[in-house]
Design a protein around this motif. Structure first.
Motif, PDB file in Angstrom:
ATOM      1  N   ARG A  73      -1.084  -8.097   3.247  1.00 37.07           N
ATOM      2  CA  ARG A  73       0.286  -8.537   2.955  1.00 37.07           C
ATOM      3  C   ARG A  73       0.923  -7.652   1.893  1.00 37.07           C
ATOM      4  N   LEU A  74       0.170  -7.325   0.862  1.00 32.55           N
ATOM      5  CA  LEU A  74       0.690  -6.477  -0.219  1.00 32.55           C
ATOM      6  C   LEU A  74       1.075  -5.100   0.307  1.00 32.55           C
ATOM      7  N   VAL A  75       0.175  -4.476   1.054  1.00 34.00           N
ATOM      8  CA  VAL A  75       0.444  -3.127   1.562  1.00 34.00           C
ATOM      9  C   VAL A  75       1.635  -3.137   2.509  1.00 34.00           C
ATOM     10  N   LEU A  76       1.689  -4.117   3.410  1.00 27.76           N
ATOM     11  CA  LEU A  76       2.769  -4.179   4.388  1.00 27.76           C
ATOM     12  C   LEU A  76       4.115  -4.359   3.689  1.00 27.76           C
ATOM     13  N   CYS A  77       4.202  -5.284   2.762  1.00 32.29           N
ATOM     14  CA  CYS A  77       5.469  -5.518   2.063  1.00 32.29           C
ATOM     15  C   CYS A  77       5.850  -4.305   1.213  1.00 32.29           C
ATOM     16  N   ALA A  78       4.863  -3.699   0.537  1.00 27.37           N
ATOM     17  CA  ALA A  78       5.154  -2.535  -0.303  1.00 27.37           C
ATOM     18  C   ALA A  78       5.661  -1.361   0.526  1.00 27.37           C
ATOM     19  N   VAL A  79       5.078  -1.159   1.695  1.00 27.07           N
ATOM     20  CA  VAL A  79       5.531  -0.064   2.572  1.00 27.07           C
ATOM     21  C   VAL A  79       6.961  -0.309   3.034  1.00 27.07           C
ATOM     22  N   LEU A 110       4.917  -2.725  -7.707  1.00 29.18           N
ATOM     23  CA  LEU A 110       3.731  -3.263  -7.048  1.00 29.18           C
ATOM     24  C   LEU A 110       3.331  -4.610  -7.652  1.00 29.18           C
ATOM     25  N   HIS A 111       3.521  -4.754  -8.955  1.00 28.80           N
ATOM     26  CA  HIS A 111       3.225  -6.027  -9.609  1.00 28.80           C
ATOM     27  C   HIS A 111       4.087  -7.152  -9.034  1.00 28.80           C
ATOM     28  N   HIS A 112       5.382  -6.919  -8.928  1.00 27.69           N
ATOM     29  CA  HIS A 112       6.259  -7.961  -8.395  1.00 27.69           C
ATOM     30  C   HIS A 112       5.990  -8.211  -6.912  1.00 27.69           C
ATOM     31  N   THR A 113       5.715  -7.158  -6.169  1.00 26.19           N
ATOM     32  CA  THR A 113       5.393  -7.328  -4.754  1.00 26.19           C
ATOM     33  C   THR A 113       4.121  -8.153  -4.597  1.00 26.19           C
ATOM     34  N   PHE A 114       3.134  -7.880  -5.433  1.00 26.45           N
ATOM     35  CA  PHE A 114       1.868  -8.621  -5.416  1.00 26.45           C
ATOM     36  C   PHE A 114       2.108 -10.111  -5.639  1.00 26.45           C
ATOM     37  N   ILE A 115       2.946 -10.450  -6.632  1.00 28.76           N
ATOM     38  CA  ILE A 115       3.257 -11.853  -6.913  1.00 28.76           C
ATOM     39  C   ILE A 115       3.992 -12.493  -5.731  1.00 28.76           C
ATOM     40  N   LEU A 116       4.958 -11.757  -5.173  1.00 28.80           N
ATOM     41  CA  LEU A 116       5.838 -12.331  -4.160  1.00 28.80           C
ATOM     42  C   LEU A 116       5.181 -12.457  -2.781  1.00 28.80           C
ATOM     43  N   VAL A 117       3.984 -11.907  -2.614  1.00 26.86           N
ATOM     44  CA  VAL A 117       3.233 -12.144  -1.377  1.00 26.86           C
ATOM     45  C   VAL A 117       2.044 -13.059  -1.637  1.00 26.86           C
ATOM     46  N   GLY A 118       2.076 -13.764  -2.790  1.00 29.14           N
ATOM     47  CA  GLY A 118       1.072 -14.777  -3.061  1.00 29.14           C
ATOM     48  C   GLY A 118      -0.093 -14.348  -3.907  1.00 29.14           C
ATOM     49  N   GLY A 119      -0.039 -13.166  -4.502  1.00 31.11           N
ATOM     50  CA  GLY A 119      -1.145 -12.689  -5.323  1.00 31.11           C
ATOM     51  C   GLY A 119      -1.055 -13.171  -6.756  1.00 31.11           C
ATOM     52  N   ARG A 120      -2.189 -13.310  -7.395  1.00 29.06           N
ATOM     53  CA  ARG A 120      -2.229 -13.678  -8.806  1.00 29.06           C
ATOM     54  C   ARG A 120      -3.627 -13.435  -9.358  1.00 29.06           C
ATOM     55  N   GLY A 121      -3.693 -13.211 -10.682  1.00 33.05           N
ATOM     56  CA  GLY A 121      -4.977 -13.158 -11.367  1.00 33.05           C
ATOM     57  C   GLY A 121      -5.786 -11.902 -11.173  1.00 33.05           C
ATOM     58  N   MET A 122      -5.208 -10.822 -10.618  1.00 34.14           N
ATOM     59  CA  MET A 122      -5.963  -9.597 -10.409  1.00 34.14           C
ATOM     60  C   MET A 122      -5.617  -8.589 -11.514  1.00 34.14           C
ATOM     61  N   PHE A 139       2.422 -13.193   9.358  1.00 36.64           N
ATOM     62  CA  PHE A 139       2.303 -12.498   8.071  1.00 36.64           C
ATOM     63  C   PHE A 139       1.476 -13.337   7.107  1.00 36.64           C
ATOM     64  N   LEU A 140       1.723 -14.626   7.056  1.00 37.22           N
ATOM     65  CA  LEU A 140       1.010 -15.498   6.135  1.00 37.22           C
ATOM     66  C   LEU A 140      -0.475 -15.571   6.471  1.00 37.22           C
TER      67      LEU A 140
END
Length: 389
Positions: free
Chosen positions: A341-347, A35-47, A333-334
């Motif tokens: 985005r996180l949930v969709l990619c993780a699923v 989930l950490h890598h998925t979060f980064i790869l869909v544009g997430g950071r700092g959470m 998607f963007l």
């Protein structure tokens, strides 16, 4: 008359032989990394939590230190570290536990590296802050291959983060396995807390003496950077078998707080709470809340997650990066909220990642463990052990 620390350790009651809830914790750690890598790869950071991928790896390391020391305590009479055959068998078991699956996925990562790198570049075009060096995916040189096959890569900054796998921690783990017998002997001779504290101080001294070298590691893949985490796991196992475990708890929390001051990050603060939670699970066996948590972590689903944790950890980036790369080219998607985005990619990646990890567990991981057991049980190895003994 002074009491021999080895005699003190041997005099303690034997700890429980099996702690099934550890399987669930390993499964949670592997899912956390995914989930950490998925979060980064869909544009997430700092959470908090989702951004704390290294803390998930720290959880693996603490559990590794705990399990190595826990199994030693169970076998300390029949398989003492003073016997060279114990060292040989330990290293052989760990090599066959780690290497077969790692070599399979290392081969896949080297072959797929250019494709994975292309997909990673697509992600970086949308979220430039996530970019990583192209050499990580494109270096199929014999030097890089030999560094990884020999597990030396973790000690060399230029090779520590140079495949599409998150294998920097695998090199670190193998360094710990190499050092573990020496760590246990030092703790027998000088006392577990004293030896652990001295070793942590030595590691900090090395970082102070050679700051540029240690800062050059893109990931903390060199054992002196993370030895304290493994030592906390060892102290936790000793606490489980100790008549007065509080000193191990205080030492572990003190070291964790020390690193909060050194690192000054929310992730380091999270590590303190992870250490406290693990000691609670290890020591409070009479607590109803603890036992309910242990039961959930011992369920059939948790055991499946534990069995597949190593495969999932190594495999997931080979799936997540291409999926996130494809999604990053889709304007719809963007336009979605980060959480969506996180949930969709993780699923999308969860099913192939877990299915692949399960297949690898059944076809490669368990067979590698069986090969190691057969080798150690072979007449030639048994005879050699008898002669050396």
């Amino acid at each position: 008359m002074a009491v021999n620390p080895h005699q003190q350790l041997a005099a303690r009651a034997a700890p429980p032989t099996h702690l099934p809830w550890l399987d669930g914790l390993r499964g949670i750690a592997a899912l956390w990394v995914l989930l950490h890598h998925t979060f980064i790869l869909v544009g997430g950071r700092g959470m908090p939590i989702l951004s704390w991928g290294k803390l998930a790896v720290d959880l693996f390391m603490i559990l590794s230190g705990f399990l190595m020391a826990h199994h030693y305590l169970l076998r300390r009479v029949s398989r003492p570290w003073e016997d060279a055959a114990t060292w040989r068998d330990f290293w052989a078991r760990r090599w066959f536990r780690i290497s077969p699956l790692y070599f399979v996925l290392l081969t896949a990562a080297l072959l797929l590296g250019p494709f994975i790198g292309t997909q990673r570049d697509l992600i970086a075009q949308v979220w430039p802050a996530t970019a990583t060096a192209a050499a990580r995916y494109n270096d199929s040189s014999w030097t890089n291959v030999l560094m990884h096959v020999s597990y030396l890569f973790g000690a060399f900054p230029n090779y520590a983060f140079r495949t599409a796998l998150p294998d920097w921690s695998i090199g670190l783990e193998m360094q710990f396995y190499l050092a573990f017998p020496f760590l246990m002997l030092a703790m027998h001779w000088f006392g577990a807390l004293r030896a652990g504290a001295v070793l942590i101080a030595v590691c900090l001294g090395l970082r102070w003496a050679f700051p540029d070298f240690f800062r050059s590691f893109p990931m903390p893949s060199f054992l002196p950077l993370k030895l304290y985490v493994f030592i906390i796991g060892i102290w936790m196992a000793l606490a489980l078998a100790a008549t007065s475990p509080r000193k191990y708890l205080l030492a572990s929390v003190s070291v964790s707080v020390l690193y909060v001051g050194l690192e000054r990050s929310t992730e380091a603060v999270g590590r303190v709470f992870v250490v406290l939670a693990l000691f609670y699970m290890v020591l409070r066996s009479a607590s109803a809340i603890r036992n309910r948590i242990a039961a959930m972590l011992s369920s059939r689903l948790a055991r499946f997650m534990g069995d597949t944790s190593y495969g999932l950890y190594l495999l997931h980036l080979l799936i997540v990066i291409p999926v996130a790369g494809c999604l990053s080219t889709v304007p719809q998607f963007l336009a979605l909220h980060l959480a969506v985005r996180l949930v969709l990619c993780a699923v999308i990646v969860a099913a192939p990642s877990y299915l692949g990890a399960w297949v690898l567990y059944r076809l490669v991981e368990t067979r590698g463990i069986a090969w190691g057991k057969r080798l150690l049980a072979s007449p030639r190895v048994t005879a050699a052990a008898s002669i050396s003994g």
